[in-house]
Design a protein around this motif. Structure first.
Motif, PDB file in Angstrom:
ATOM      1  N   TYR A   1       6.539   1.285   2.006  1.00 10.37           N
ATOM      2  CA  TYR A   1       5.735   0.535   2.978  1.00 10.37           C
ATOM      3  C   TYR A   1       4.276   0.435   2.533  1.00 10.37           C
ATOM      4  CZ  TYR A   1       4.076  -0.963   7.584  1.00 10.37           C
ATOM      5  OH  TYR A   1       3.515  -1.681   8.619  1.00 10.37           O
ATOM      6  N   ILE A   2       3.710   1.540   2.079  1.00  9.74           N
ATOM      7  CA  ILE A   2       2.299   1.518   1.658  1.00  9.74           C
ATOM      8  C   ILE A   2       2.122   0.608   0.449  1.00  9.74           C
ATOM      9  CG2 ILE A   2       0.393   2.934   0.827  1.00  9.74           C
ATOM     10  CD1 ILE A   2       1.118   3.389   3.747  1.00  9.74           C
ATOM     11  N   THR A   3       3.065   0.632  -0.483  1.00 10.71           N
ATOM     12  CA  THR A   3       2.975  -0.247  -1.656  1.00 10.71           C
ATOM     13  C   THR A   3       3.085  -1.706  -1.254  1.00 10.71           C
ATOM     14  OG1 THR A   3       3.992   1.510  -2.970  1.00 10.71           O
ATOM     15  CG2 THR A   3       3.922  -0.682  -3.947  1.00 10.71           C
ATOM     16  N   ARG A   4       3.977  -2.017  -0.334  1.00 10.61           N
ATOM     17  CA  ARG A   4       4.114  -3.402   0.120  1.00 10.61           C
ATOM     18  C   ARG A   4       2.847  -3.880   0.829  1.00 10.61           C
ATOM     19  NH1 ARG A   4       5.362  -7.208  -1.073  1.00 10.61           N
ATOM     20  NH2 ARG A   4       5.933  -8.185   0.902  1.00 10.61           N
ATOM     21  N   MET A   5       2.211  -2.996   1.586  1.00  9.03           N
ATOM     22  CA  MET A   5       0.974  -3.390   2.257  1.00  9.03           C
ATOM     23  C   MET A   5      -0.126  -3.708   1.238  1.00  9.03           C
ATOM     24  SD  MET A   5       1.481  -3.557   5.479  1.00  9.03           S
ATOM     25  CE  MET A   5       3.154  -4.073   5.146  1.00  9.03           C
ATOM     26  N   ALA A   6      -0.165  -2.963   0.146  1.00 11.31           N
ATOM     27  CA  ALA A   6      -1.142  -3.267  -0.899  1.00 11.31           C
ATOM     28  C   ALA A   6      -0.875  -4.642  -1.505  1.00 11.31           C
ATOM     29  CB  ALA A   6      -1.089  -2.191  -1.986  1.00 11.31           C
ATOM     30  N   GLN A   7       0.381  -4.977  -1.721  1.00 11.82           N
ATOM     31  CA  GLN A   7       0.719  -6.286  -2.263  1.00 11.82           C
ATOM     32  C   GLN A   7       0.384  -7.404  -1.271  1.00 11.82           C
ATOM     33  OE1 GLN A   7       4.846  -5.564  -3.199  1.00 11.82           O
ATOM     34  NE2 GLN A   7       4.381  -4.948  -5.286  1.00 11.82           N
TER      35      GLN A   7
ATOM     36  N   ARG B   1       5.196 -15.589  -9.535  1.00 12.52           N
ATOM     37  CA  ARG B   1       4.931 -14.239 -10.020  1.00 12.52           C
ATOM     38  C   ARG B   1       3.435 -14.041 -10.274  1.00 12.52           C
ATOM     39  NH1 ARG B   1       6.851 -11.738 -15.706  1.00 12.52           N
ATOM     40  NH2 ARG B   1       6.517  -9.543 -15.251  1.00 12.52           N
ATOM     41  N   VAL B   2       2.907 -12.931  -9.784  1.00 10.09           N
ATOM     42  CA  VAL B   2       1.475 -12.668  -9.950  1.00 10.09           C
ATOM     43  C   VAL B   2       1.224 -12.071 -11.319  1.00 10.09           C
ATOM     44  CG1 VAL B   2       1.221 -12.290  -7.481  1.00 10.09           C
ATOM     45  CG2 VAL B   2       1.627 -10.353  -8.978  1.00 10.09           C
ATOM     46  N   PRO B   3      -0.002 -12.155 -11.833  1.00 10.57           N
ATOM     47  CA  PRO B   3      -0.312 -11.521 -13.128  1.00 10.57           C
ATOM     48  C   PRO B   3      -0.092 -10.016 -13.076  1.00 10.57           C
ATOM     49  CG  PRO B   3      -2.046 -13.049 -12.461  1.00 10.57           C
ATOM     50  CD  PRO B   3      -1.133 -12.923 -11.293  1.00 10.57           C
ATOM     51  N   ARG B   4       0.366  -9.449 -14.175  1.00 11.19           N
ATOM     52  CA  ARG B   4       0.641  -8.014 -14.211  1.00 11.19           C
ATOM     53  C   ARG B   4      -0.650  -7.227 -14.020  1.00 11.19           C
ATOM     54  NH1 ARG B   4       4.528  -4.725 -15.031  1.00 11.19           N
ATOM     55  NH2 ARG B   4       5.966  -6.470 -15.293  1.00 11.19           N
ATOM     56  N   GLY B   5      -0.582  -6.256 -13.140  1.00  9.71           N
ATOM     57  CA  GLY B   5      -1.741  -5.435 -12.831  1.00  9.71           C
ATOM     58  C   GLY B   5      -2.614  -5.974 -11.719  1.00  9.71           C
ATOM     59  N   ALA B   6      -2.231  -7.101 -11.119  1.00 10.40           N
ATOM     60  CA  ALA B   6      -3.070  -7.677 -10.075  1.00 10.40           C
ATOM     61  C   ALA B   6      -3.114  -6.801  -8.827  1.00 10.40           C
ATOM     62  CB  ALA B   6      -2.570  -9.080  -9.724  1.00 10.40           C
TER      63      ALA B   6
ATOM     64  N   TYR C   1      -5.442  -2.335  -5.240  1.00 10.47           N
ATOM     65  CA  TYR C   1      -5.085  -2.158  -3.834  1.00 10.47           C
ATOM     66  C   TYR C   1      -4.056  -1.032  -3.669  1.00 10.47           C
ATOM     67  CZ  TYR C   1      -7.310  -6.711  -3.832  1.00 10.47           C
ATOM     68  OH  TYR C   1      -8.199  -7.741  -4.012  1.00 10.47           O
ATOM     69  N   ILE C   2      -3.148  -0.895  -4.619  1.00  8.32           N
ATOM     70  CA  ILE C   2      -2.190   0.211  -4.555  1.00  8.32           C
ATOM     71  C   ILE C   2      -2.916   1.550  -4.652  1.00  8.32           C
ATOM     72  CG2 ILE C   2      -0.295   1.329  -5.787  1.00  8.32           C
ATOM     73  CD1 ILE C   2       0.701  -1.442  -6.570  1.00  8.32           C
ATOM     74  N   ILE C   3      -3.877   1.651  -5.553  1.00  9.38           N
ATOM     75  CA  ILE C   3      -4.643   2.891  -5.709  1.00  9.38           C
ATOM     76  C   ILE C   3      -5.380   3.227  -4.413  1.00  9.38           C
ATOM     77  CG2 ILE C   3      -6.597   3.938  -6.911  1.00  9.38           C
ATOM     78  CD1 ILE C   3      -5.758   2.247  -9.371  1.00  9.38           C
ATOM     79  N   ALA C   4      -6.046   2.220  -3.819  1.00  8.64           N
ATOM     80  CA  ALA C   4      -6.832   2.467  -2.608  1.00  8.64           C
ATOM     81  C   ALA C   4      -5.943   2.867  -1.437  1.00  8.64           C
ATOM     82  CB  ALA C   4      -7.643   1.215  -2.260  1.00  8.64           C
ATOM     83  N   PHE C   5      -4.836   2.163  -1.242  1.00 17.50           N
ATOM     84  CA  PHE C   5      -3.985   2.438  -0.083  1.00 17.50           C
ATOM     85  C   PHE C   5      -3.228   3.758  -0.228  1.00 17.50           C
ATOM     86  CE2 PHE C   5      -3.446  -2.126   1.730  1.00 17.50           C
ATOM     87  CZ  PHE C   5      -4.818  -2.191   1.885  1.00 17.50           C
TER      88      PHE C   5
ATOM     89  N   SER D   1       2.695   8.581  -6.793  1.00 16.71           N
ATOM     90  CA  SER D   1       3.036   7.421  -5.961  1.00 16.71           C
ATOM     91  C   SER D   1       2.332   6.162  -6.450  1.00 16.71           C
ATOM     92  CB  SER D   1       2.674   7.699  -4.503  1.00 16.71           C
ATOM     93  OG  SER D   1       3.492   8.711  -3.963  1.00 16.71           O
ATOM     94  N   THR D   2       1.067   6.299  -6.847  1.00 17.90           N
ATOM     95  CA  THR D   2       0.337   5.144  -7.365  1.00 17.90           C
ATOM     96  C   THR D   2       0.949   4.649  -8.660  1.00 17.90           C
ATOM     97  OG1 THR D   2      -1.692   6.003  -6.359  1.00 17.90           O
ATOM     98  CG2 THR D   2      -1.929   4.334  -8.073  1.00 17.90           C
TER      99      THR D   2
END
Length: 604
Positions: A197-203, A221-226, A230-234, A468-469
């Motif tokens: 859930y947290i990863t999806r919210m970052a996306q 498809r988004v660029p790799r690493g985009a 947000y994943i790190i912050a969330f 997790s990140t």
């Protein structure tokens, strides 16, 4: 009546009127209508334009910006609600279990209140249910997440934790043991769905932040690493809240149970060895730890407060958390077939990236249970007494919550830095603990114990947040994340089961196993990063296409449903016509993105 109608009526009454003049008069009247010379008509058209036309002060770009800002705020609200809900749930569970085990340990409490009911036997069965049941969680967790959805799996698991709290109002074998088994069933689904859930919210936050980008608008498809920032912050925000659960879990001890405990001179009178010299779970600890028995009404009040907190966490996830996927995406996730959903976690284990992370998953389970049992009891309680247990775990919780924000360094430093820094911190602490045997009943050692707990919290925060990140960064395909987080938390559950089994081993053996596991984890992870730097191909299992027909309400957003032939008068539904009608639909983009990813990664 049209202006020309009066002329025709006059011509019928008097045939001698010049028809050419009448025609010219009608033409002049029509020109006046077209030019707005008739007063009533131009007022009506002006009112119609005011009603259906664009408002002069309307700014479409500004309204769009406000809309996506509200969407971003909703995502932040979802993350905070899920994080606080998880914190309350785990804090209530740990706090109640800790208070329950201390009360049931006391010999006088068992004899006076429960006589020959066999509380110790019930507690052993309960702990076995909590620790053994997650072994089979890999078989059903992805099925639960895909069947109920990510949000509803979280809600269901939190409800099971609340059920465990409610059973403590009536402590019997047939209430405590089944609820403990239910907790074991819910552990892996809860934390796997939370991580997903947290990863999806970052996306989602990335999509709402970059809504003007073409690949976002076209759902490509988004660029790799985009998503990485947000994943790190969330994930940092989530683990900052989660680690506060260890602080919340000590509230029953501080505000209620500590007033009933004997001091260390009574509870530790027969304890001879602490720390690295000890064996098992604090040998020699006094069989009575309560100087007076708490009243039943006071216990009911404490349990009611914990039940209220558990119920609040359920409401937070139910009301404040939005869905992780769109409805059409939820349908796609389920429609690949339940047999495939069952198999895919095992197939993902063939990816060398996950295989190299298995040792770290295991160590992550080792270290969190060790600090709550081995270190807290054999070092902390053994040296400064049971009444200080709450403060030792609180030092760990506060430190871990504060240091989870250090994972934000991944925004500037290489992603390996936080995880390896946490591993180095724990390695130094393990070596120090291996050589340290505190003296029983010496309060002067308290500052050093609190310092060790805080440093362990630093390493634990970097470990869990970075893992997790890292999983979110490596597996950005939203169709794989539930499988990957299920594997992560399943290995953690296996490690916790191993810690449950080794409880009677000497402390030196426990520390040696943890240190060897940590070294293997670091070497395996460094080797994985080396392979990725050499662009070594990894094997990703193919996710089947959804087994549904591309028709109906699923594509109303992408097609004009008011077109002629959109419902009953359409052409025969052959394959070519169906593909043409759905060509701009969402499913086509999902398929194209998947094929592009598989081609890029050279899937076997």
């Amino acid at each position: 009546m049209e202006p020309g109608g009066n002329a025709h009526a006059a011509l019928e009454k008097d045939p001698n009127i010049d028809q050419e003049a009448v025609g010219n008069g009608a033409a002049v009247a029509r020109e006046e209508v077209g030019a707005g010379a008739i007063p009533g008509l131009d007022v009506g058209e002006a009112q119609l334009d005011d009603f259906v036309g664009a408002h002069p002060d309307y700014n479409e770009e500004e309204e769009e910006r406000k809309y996506f800002r509200r969407k971003r705020l909703a995502v932040v609200k979802n993350v905070l609600a899920a994080s606080l809900g998880g914190m309350l749930t785990y804090g209530v569970y740990l706090g109640l279990l800790q208070m329950q085990l201390i009360l049931h340990y006391d010999e006088t409490y068992r004899e006076v209140k429960y006589s020959n009911m066999g509380l110790q036997n019930i507690d052993s069965k309960m702990l076995m249910g909590i620790n053994v049941t997650p072994i089979v969680a890999l078989l059903y967790t992805p099925v639960l997440i895909r069947f109920f959805g990510t949000k509803w799996t979280m809600f269901l698991a939190v409800g099971i934790y609340a059920l465990f709290v409610s059973t403590n109002y009536w402590e019997r074998y047939y209430t405590l043991v089944p609820s403990a088994v239910a907790i074991g069933v819910a552990i892996v689904p809860l934390w796997a769905s939370m991580g997903n859930y947290i990863t999806r919210m970052a996306q989602k936050y990335y999509e709402y932040m970059n809504y003007k980008e073409e690949h976002v608008q076209e759902q490509q498809r988004v660029p790799r690493g985009a998503f990485d920032a947000y994943i790190i912050a969330f994930q940092s925000l989530f683990y900052s809240c989660f680690h506060l659960s260890f602080v919340c879990a000590q509230m029953p001890m501080i505000f209620f149970l500590n007033s009933y405990l004997y001091d260390l001179n009574h509870t530790l009178c027969n304890v001879k060895f602490c720390g690295t010299l000890s064996k098992g779970m604090l040998p020699g600890f006094n069989a009575t730890v309560l100087k007076s028995l708490p009243r039943s009404m006071n216990l009911i009040i404490v349990e009611s407060v914990l039940m209220g907190a558990a119920f609040l966490s359920m409401l937070m996830i139910l009301i404040l958390c939005g869905s992780a996927y769109r409805p059409t995406e939820e349908i796609d996730l389920r429609s690949i077939g339940w047999g495939n959903i069952f198999q895919l976690p095992f197939k993902h284990m063939r990816d060398y990236r996950l295989r190299h992370l298995f040792p770290f998953f295991i160590y992550s389970g080792f270290e969190v249970l060790f600090v709550c049992t081995g270190f807290s009891l054999n070092y902390g309680v053994c040296a400064i007494g049971l009444e200080k247990l709450a403060y030792i775990i609180m030092a760990y919780g506060f430190s871990a919550a504060a240091c989870s924000s250090l994972a934000l360094s991944m925004l500037r430093l290489p992603r390996q830095a936080p995880l390896l820094a946490g591993a180095a911190t724990h390695a130094l602490l393990l070596i120090g603990l291996f050589c340290w045997a505190p003296q029983p009943r010496v309060l002067a050692q308290a500052p050093l114990l609190y310092l060790v707990a805080a440093l362990w919290g630093l390493g634990s925060a970097l470990n869990k947040t970075s893992l997790s990140t890292l999983l979110g960064m490596l597996y950005q395909d939203k169709e794989r994340q539930d499988f990957v987080f299920t594997i992560y938390h399943w290995w953690q559950a296996l490690a916790i089961f191993v810690v449950y089994l080794w409880s009677e081993l000497p402390m030196k053996a426990k520390l040696s196993i943890m240190l060897l596991t940590l070294l293997a984890s670091v070497l395996s992870y460094v080797w994985m990063e080396h392979k990725l730097a050499r662009h070594m191909v990894y094997r990703m299992p193919k996710i089947p296409k959804p087994r549904h027909k591309v028709r109906g309400y699923r594509y109303l957003e992408a097609e004009n449903s008011d077109e002629t032939g959109s419902e009953g008068d359409s052409e025969p539904d052959d394959n070519n016509c169906r593909e043409e009608r759905a060509g701009i639909g969402q499913q086509k983009y999902i398929y194209e993105n998947r094929l592009a990813e598989e081609e890029e990664e050279n899937v076997g």
